[in-house]
Design a protein around this motif. Structure first.
Motif, PDB file in Angstrom:
ATOM      1  N   LEU A  53      -3.111  -3.971   9.682  1.00 29.71           N
ATOM      2  CA  LEU A  53      -3.221  -3.061  10.776  1.00 29.71           C
ATOM      3  C   LEU A  53      -1.803  -2.997  11.681  1.00 29.71           C
ATOM      4  N   LEU A  54      -1.401  -4.186  11.887  1.00 31.06           N
ATOM      5  CA  LEU A  54      -0.321  -4.625  12.764  1.00 31.06           C
ATOM      6  C   LEU A  54       1.098  -3.763  11.964  1.00 31.06           C
ATOM      7  N   GLU A  55       1.127  -4.029  10.784  1.00 30.40           N
ATOM      8  CA  GLU A  55       2.306  -3.252  10.118  1.00 30.40           C
ATOM      9  C   GLU A  55       2.086  -1.616  10.247  1.00 30.40           C
ATOM     10  N   MET A  77      -3.828   5.140   7.968  1.00 28.45           N
ATOM     11  CA  MET A  77      -5.203   4.245   7.945  1.00 28.45           C
ATOM     12  C   MET A  77      -5.594   3.743   6.562  1.00 28.45           C
ATOM     13  N   GLY A  78      -5.741   4.956   5.720  1.00 25.89           N
ATOM     14  CA  GLY A  78      -6.219   4.557   4.323  1.00 25.89           C
ATOM     15  C   GLY A  78      -5.500   3.902   3.401  1.00 25.89           C
ATOM     16  N   VAL A  79      -4.256   3.726   3.498  1.00 23.29           N
ATOM     17  CA  VAL A  79      -3.310   2.893   3.024  1.00 23.29           C
ATOM     18  C   VAL A  79      -3.438   1.557   3.560  1.00 23.29           C
ATOM     19  N   VAL A  80      -3.595   1.399   4.899  1.00 20.10           N
ATOM     20  CA  VAL A  80      -3.930  -0.205   5.364  1.00 20.10           C
ATOM     21  C   VAL A  80      -5.226  -0.683   4.636  1.00 20.10           C
ATOM     22  N   VAL A  81      -6.163  -0.085   4.520  1.00 20.66           N
ATOM     23  CA  VAL A  81      -7.298  -0.595   3.882  1.00 20.66           C
ATOM     24  C   VAL A  81      -7.169  -1.008   2.476  1.00 20.66           C
TER      25      VAL A  81
END
Lengths: 268, 172
Positions: free
Chosen positions: B131-133, B140-144
């Motif tokens: 999330l921080l990165e 957002m999809g990529v984060v998950v």
């Protein structure tokens, strides 16, 4: 007691977040950067070991490059006008100075990728200079310590580079979307330009960092979204970032002069 | 006491080196970025004072940051799991087996418990880190996707490291 731990947690967390958000590609704390002394020395040590395993491949590449350079000697044959011109000589001297360097640390799978080179300010490397390899562009020098150089890779969403279609000369900006290390995006190419897959994308030379005409990649996909006035272009990179080992740092010795002149326009 | 300090200082350096020299150099595609160094924070003895956990985690996070060009990101995510660790221990460890000074590892509580423990902590750490990165990138999809894919590999690698250490304690 529990209370004190909570306070300490909040304090340290704020400290970390300040570090994260105070980030700026060009002014960063010396402490946390891979060009700092300890991590640079450590990476150089491990690279000495892993370097051995890529010797064969590197030799092939160097041999290829030697052959390419020999073919460009004045006596070799008549220069074709299509040649990518790297050095612009004039009566007053050389515009671009080249330094070769070895990549001692590299990443491709983070959102913000950097490289570390084994040469630094002692070897004459300066900030804001271009990094290229025989296949094409690699990145821009961001920090320099006496013996090491930290390079912001083209695979870093914080780097934007001015590129143009070699055929038509239309220019736009090249940036990475943070996903696949083989592709970047070219934006701001107007719809009236002719673009087709396979077209060569090269540096435009407008930024005063990269010389003109260094390969970036080839057009992979072109999309024209309805209602937008620009193409969406996916570019297949010319450089395989997973296999970088030798690069060249290109220093535009007239950059200061160009920037100073351009700065005067801001006051108009 | 001094023996313990030396042992954990050694484990600190070992996990830092494994992370920056081995795991960071393995390219498993852009989605999978495993972070094994958090095992250092997970394996500190039960009942380690909160302030010491936080300082150790902060130092570890900054260490990894220094080698990965991610100022503060690993430090922030590591602090979070160090802060939550004592509460998680209180929830996950039955009162009759809660013995300060023992290591929360496979040898003490068994494999099933350890997997559960590592999965929870890794999930918190990776979600916070990615999330921080991504705050400045808007994916957002990529984060998950990154958090989950990396979590699986991190957990596997931490278990692998544990298997080696369990083997060596048995021999001793």
């Amino acid at each position: 007691m529990q209370h004190h731990v909570g306070v300490l947690f909040v304090f340290l967390e704020i400290l970390s977040l300040i570090l994260v958000f105070r980030y700026n590609p060009y002014h960063r704390s010396v402490f946390v950067s891979s060009s700092n002394r300890l991590s640079g020395a450590l990476y150089e040590g491990t690279h000495a070991l892993t370097h051995f395993f890529s010797l064969q491949r590197d030799n092939d590449r160097l041999a290829d490059e030697n052959a390419f350079l020999k073919s460009r000697l004045p006596g070799a044959f008549q220069m074709s006008p299509n040649y990518i011109r790297l050095v612009k000589d004039s009566l007053t001297g050389q515009q671009y100075a080249y330094h070769s360097a070895r990549v001692i640390n590299n990443s491709v799978n983070k959102s913000f990728n950097y490289l570390t080179l084994d040469k630094g300010s002692i070897d004459g490397i300066r900030q804001e200079t271009a990094v290229i390899c025989p296949d094409g562009i690699v990145g821009v020098v961001r920090r320099v310590s006496p013996h090491f150089t930290s390079v912001i890779s083209l695979l870093n969403s914080r780097l934007k580079i001015s590129g143009k279609l070699k055929e038509s000369g239309h220019f736009g900006s090249v940036s990475w979307d943070g996903t696949d290390s083989r592709y970047v995006n070219l934006s701001e190419i107007p719809l009236h330009a002719t673009v087709k897959p396979g077209d060569l994308i090269v540096t435009s030379g407008y930024s005063a960092i990269f010389p003109e005409g260094i390969p970036i990649g080839t057009v992979d996909e072109v999309e024209a979204e309805e209602g937008e006035s620009f193409f969406r272009i996916r570019v297949k990179l010319a450089v395989d970032f997973k296999r970088l080992s030798y690069v060249e740092v290109v220093d535009n010795t007239y950059r200061g002069e160009q920037l100073q002149l351009e700065k005067q326009n801001e006051n108009d | 006491m001094i023996k313990d300090i030396v042992k954990h200082a050694f484990s600190f350096i070992l996990f830092l080196l494994i992370q920056v020299l081995v795991v960071n150099q393995i390219h498993l595609g852009w989605v999978v970025n495993p972070y094994v160094y958090i095992a250092f924070i997970l394996l500190l003895p039960i009942g380690t004072p909160g302030w010491l956990l936080l300082i150790s985690a902060f130092a570890m996070g900054l260490g990894v940051d220094a080698f990965s060009n991610t100022p503060g990101m690993h430090a922030a995510a590591s602090l979070l799991i160090a802060f939550l660790r004592p509460s998680l221990h209180r929830v996950m460890i039955p009162h009759d087996t809660f013995q300060p000074g023992t290591q929360p590892d496979v040898a003490t509580f068994g494999l099933a418990w350890f997997i559960k423990y590592v999965v929870v902590m890794t999930m918190i750490h990776h979600t916070a880190f990615f999330l921080l990165e991504a705050l400045s990138v808007e994916h957002m999809g990529v984060v998950v996707l990154k958090a989950f894919a990396s979590m699986f590999v991190s957990v596997l690698l931490i278990l692998l490291v544990q298997l080696f250490t369990v083997g060596s304690t048995k021999r001793r």
